[in-house]
Design an enzyme around this catalytic site. Sequence first.
Site, PDB file in Angstrom:
ATOM      1  N   TRP A  20      66.764  35.921  72.337  1.00  0.00           N
ATOM      2  CA  TRP A  20      65.548  35.550  73.054  1.00  0.00           C
ATOM      3  C   TRP A  20      64.700  34.533  72.287  1.00  0.00           C
ATOM      4  O   TRP A  20      63.706  34.046  72.793  1.00  0.00           O
ATOM      5  CB  TRP A  20      64.718  36.792  73.374  1.00  0.00           C
ATOM      6  CG  TRP A  20      64.538  37.731  72.221  1.00  0.00           C
ATOM      7  CD1 TRP A  20      63.609  37.652  71.224  1.00  0.00           C
ATOM      8  CD2 TRP A  20      65.326  38.896  71.953  1.00  0.00           C
ATOM      9  NE1 TRP A  20      63.763  38.688  70.342  1.00  0.00           N
ATOM     10  CE2 TRP A  20      64.816  39.466  70.764  1.00  0.00           C
ATOM     11  CE3 TRP A  20      66.405  39.505  72.584  1.00  0.00           C
ATOM     12  CZ2 TRP A  20      65.351  40.634  70.213  1.00  0.00           C
ATOM     13  CZ3 TRP A  20      66.936  40.668  72.030  1.00  0.00           C
ATOM     14  CH2 TRP A  20      66.414  41.214  70.858  1.00  0.00           C
ATOM     15  N   ARG A  21      65.120  34.211  71.078  1.00  0.00           N
ATOM     16  CA  ARG A  21      64.409  33.177  70.322  1.00  0.00           C
ATOM     17  C   ARG A  21      64.974  31.780  70.580  1.00  0.00           C
ATOM     18  O   ARG A  21      64.492  30.808  69.997  1.00  0.00           O
ATOM     19  CB  ARG A  21      64.437  33.507  68.827  1.00  0.00           C
ATOM     20  CG  ARG A  21      63.576  34.723  68.513  1.00  0.00           C
ATOM     21  CD  ARG A  21      63.445  34.981  67.044  1.00  0.00           C
ATOM     22  NE  ARG A  21      62.522  36.081  66.821  1.00  0.00           N
ATOM     23  CZ  ARG A  21      62.348  36.689  65.656  1.00  0.00           C
ATOM     24  NH1 ARG A  21      63.033  36.269  64.600  1.00  0.00           N
ATOM     25  NH2 ARG A  21      61.489  37.680  65.528  1.00  0.00           N
ATOM     26  N   GLU A  33      60.519  41.442  75.081  1.00  0.00           N
ATOM     27  CA  GLU A  33      59.400  42.163  74.482  1.00  0.00           C
ATOM     28  C   GLU A  33      59.254  43.569  75.057  1.00  0.00           C
ATOM     29  O   GLU A  33      58.881  44.505  74.346  1.00  0.00           O
ATOM     30  CB  GLU A  33      58.105  41.377  74.668  1.00  0.00           C
ATOM     31  CG  GLU A  33      58.030  40.092  73.855  1.00  0.00           C
ATOM     32  CD  GLU A  33      58.107  40.324  72.352  1.00  0.00           C
ATOM     33  OE1 GLU A  33      57.795  41.441  71.903  1.00  0.00           O
ATOM     34  OE2 GLU A  33      58.503  39.392  71.638  1.00  0.00           O
ATOM     35  N   GLN A  38      60.196  49.992  72.342  1.00  0.00           N
ATOM     36  CA  GLN A  38      60.655  51.278  71.814  1.00  0.00           C
ATOM     37  C   GLN A  38      62.071  51.206  71.259  1.00  0.00           C
ATOM     38  O   GLN A  38      62.706  52.237  71.064  1.00  0.00           O
ATOM     39  CB  GLN A  38      60.610  52.341  72.931  1.00  0.00           C
ATOM     40  CG  GLN A  38      59.250  52.528  73.576  1.00  0.00           C
ATOM     41  CD  GLN A  38      58.271  53.241  72.661  1.00  0.00           C
ATOM     42  OE1 GLN A  38      58.668  53.814  71.642  1.00  0.00           O
ATOM     43  NE2 GLN A  38      57.000  53.221  73.018  1.00  0.00           N
ATOM     44  N   LEU A  76      68.671  52.849  76.790  1.00  0.00           N
ATOM     45  CA  LEU A  76      67.467  52.330  76.135  1.00  0.00           C
ATOM     46  C   LEU A  76      66.342  53.356  76.142  1.00  0.00           C
ATOM     47  O   LEU A  76      65.445  53.304  75.306  1.00  0.00           O
ATOM     48  CB  LEU A  76      66.987  51.054  76.838  1.00  0.00           C
ATOM     49  CG  LEU A  76      67.671  49.750  76.442  1.00  0.00           C
ATOM     50  CD1 LEU A  76      67.202  48.616  77.336  1.00  0.00           C
ATOM     51  CD2 LEU A  76      67.397  49.413  74.984  1.00  0.00           C
ATOM     52  N   GLY A  77      66.372  54.275  77.139  1.00  0.00           N
ATOM     53  CA  GLY A  77      65.319  55.273  77.228  1.00  0.00           C
ATOM     54  C   GLY A  77      63.998  54.693  77.715  1.00  0.00           C
ATOM     55  O   GLY A  77      63.890  53.500  78.011  1.00  0.00           O
ATOM     56  N   TYR A 113      49.640  43.727  73.441  1.00  0.00           N
ATOM     57  CA  TYR A 113      50.654  43.188  72.539  1.00  0.00           C
ATOM     58  C   TYR A 113      51.649  42.303  73.281  1.00  0.00           C
ATOM     59  O   TYR A 113      51.902  41.164  72.885  1.00  0.00           O
ATOM     60  CB  TYR A 113      51.416  44.306  71.821  1.00  0.00           C
ATOM     61  CG  TYR A 113      52.712  43.790  71.259  1.00  0.00           C
ATOM     62  CD1 TYR A 113      52.717  42.944  70.163  1.00  0.00           C
ATOM     63  CD2 TYR A 113      53.932  44.078  71.886  1.00  0.00           C
ATOM     64  CE1 TYR A 113      53.899  42.405  69.680  1.00  0.00           C
ATOM     65  CE2 TYR A 113      55.109  43.548  71.411  1.00  0.00           C
ATOM     66  CZ  TYR A 113      55.095  42.712  70.303  1.00  0.00           C
ATOM     67  OH  TYR A 113      56.256  42.171  69.846  1.00  0.00           O
ATOM     68  N   ASP A 131      51.001  44.483  67.255  1.00  0.00           N
ATOM     69  CA  ASP A 131      51.875  45.643  67.354  1.00  0.00           C
ATOM     70  C   ASP A 131      51.828  46.425  66.053  1.00  0.00           C
ATOM     71  O   ASP A 131      50.999  46.150  65.169  1.00  0.00           O
ATOM     72  CB  ASP A 131      53.304  45.200  67.685  1.00  0.00           C
ATOM     73  CG  ASP A 131      53.970  44.480  66.511  1.00  0.00           C
ATOM     74  OD1 ASP A 131      53.258  44.005  65.599  1.00  0.00           O
ATOM     75  OD2 ASP A 131      55.212  44.387  66.516  1.00  0.00           O
ATOM     76  N   CYS A 185      57.818  44.450  54.910  1.00  0.00           N
ATOM     77  CA  CYS A 185      56.646  45.344  54.866  1.00  0.00           C
ATOM     78  C   CYS A 185      56.900  46.559  55.745  1.00  0.00           C
ATOM     79  O   CYS A 185      56.216  46.810  56.745  1.00  0.00           O
ATOM     80  CB  CYS A 185      55.400  44.586  55.323  1.00  0.00           C
ATOM     81  SG  CYS A 185      53.839  45.440  54.943  1.00  0.00           S
ATOM     82  N   CYS A 195      57.891  39.810  49.435  1.00  0.00           N
ATOM     83  CA  CYS A 195      56.950  39.450  50.492  1.00  0.00           C
ATOM     84  C   CYS A 195      56.196  38.168  50.126  1.00  0.00           C
ATOM     85  O   CYS A 195      55.691  38.038  48.993  1.00  0.00           O
ATOM     86  CB  CYS A 195      55.952  40.583  50.724  1.00  0.00           C
ATOM     87  SG  CYS A 195      54.708  40.230  51.993  1.00  0.00           S
ATOM     88  N   CYS A 201      47.877  40.436  48.691  1.00  0.00           N
ATOM     89  CA  CYS A 201      47.780  41.788  49.244  1.00  0.00           C
ATOM     90  C   CYS A 201      46.968  42.713  48.345  1.00  0.00           C
ATOM     91  O   CYS A 201      47.360  43.012  47.216  1.00  0.00           O
ATOM     92  CB  CYS A 201      49.188  42.346  49.443  1.00  0.00           C
ATOM     93  SG  CYS A 201      49.217  43.971  50.207  1.00  0.00           S
TER      94      CYS A 201
END
Length: 342
Positions: A20-21, A33, A38, A76-77, A113, A131, A185, A195, A201
Amino acid sequence: MSVSEKILQWYNPHKRGLPWRNTRDPYKIWVSEIMLQQTRAAAAVPYYERFIERYPTVEALAESDEDELLKLWQGLGYYSRAKNLRKAAMRVAKEGMPKDAKTLETLPGIGAYTAGAVASIAYGEPVAAIDGNLLRIFSRLYAVEARIDETAGKKEIAALAAAEIPETAPGDFNQALMDLGSEICTPKRPRCLACPLHADCIAFREGRQEEFPHKKPKKGKTREQYLALAIRHNGAYLVEKRTEGLLSSLWGFPLLPGRWKKEDVEKYLAERAIVAKEIRFGTRYEHVFTHKIWEITVVVATAEAVFTEAEEHTWADVDALREKYAIPSAFRPVLEEIYGLD
């Protein structure tokens, strides 16, 4: 270098190659998305590819059959995601695809989101997609003491994210945070030295990274007991379409609340004009939902005669159970027991 610049600089060589990118089609980004709400990205890829092959446009999804859609979604639920996708597609097919986050959020199943993700990636709107990954990253980055699952904490982090969202490439910024939260992260044992933000941070600097984010204490899950009844007659099994509660609109086996003995099952069947020649208690298992646990006992009843009919019930052989009906994972052990019999 600003926080957003560091994130984008890290993203280019590290971004995940997800299907999807490779598009700016808002419909395809929206589908991805919703699946990712989930589901882990790697697990979502084959479902996404099958979904887009079957429903390549929002118009195709709007015209879909709900049972066929739910069967495609099986595994997928959280099936309400698929049902809301279809509802929203019907509206979009008539009114057109919204082009900003605020309007996207009015569609069924799209929250802040998802609206932010679609608007930033597809349309370049400089809006944060808040998110769990973003909440975790920013709570550690700025050592936010407020709880992220309460209004005050969400507002504080939303303001911090809004100050960092770049005017150019906001979609890449949001996707970079998704990857950073998934790969670096992480909720437990974050790889802080890898990171790009570790020098900025506060939580890392204070050695408190695993203390964040702060959340309300979790409540214990309630337990409910059920009997899942697999009624077998002439090589087929009785399945019903649930009309309310958990798993509504999905096909499954009669689910009877409470503890049951053999004589209770015999009485239940007799009251429904089903004559059973054999009743066998089988597998016991648990199915875990977000807020509750179902403790289920499988009972296979072989019927020699059936004198009852109901619109919400049908008889399905093993091939139909495999190929036609969307049977949720709550009934997977029942299916496994059935497949072992046939």
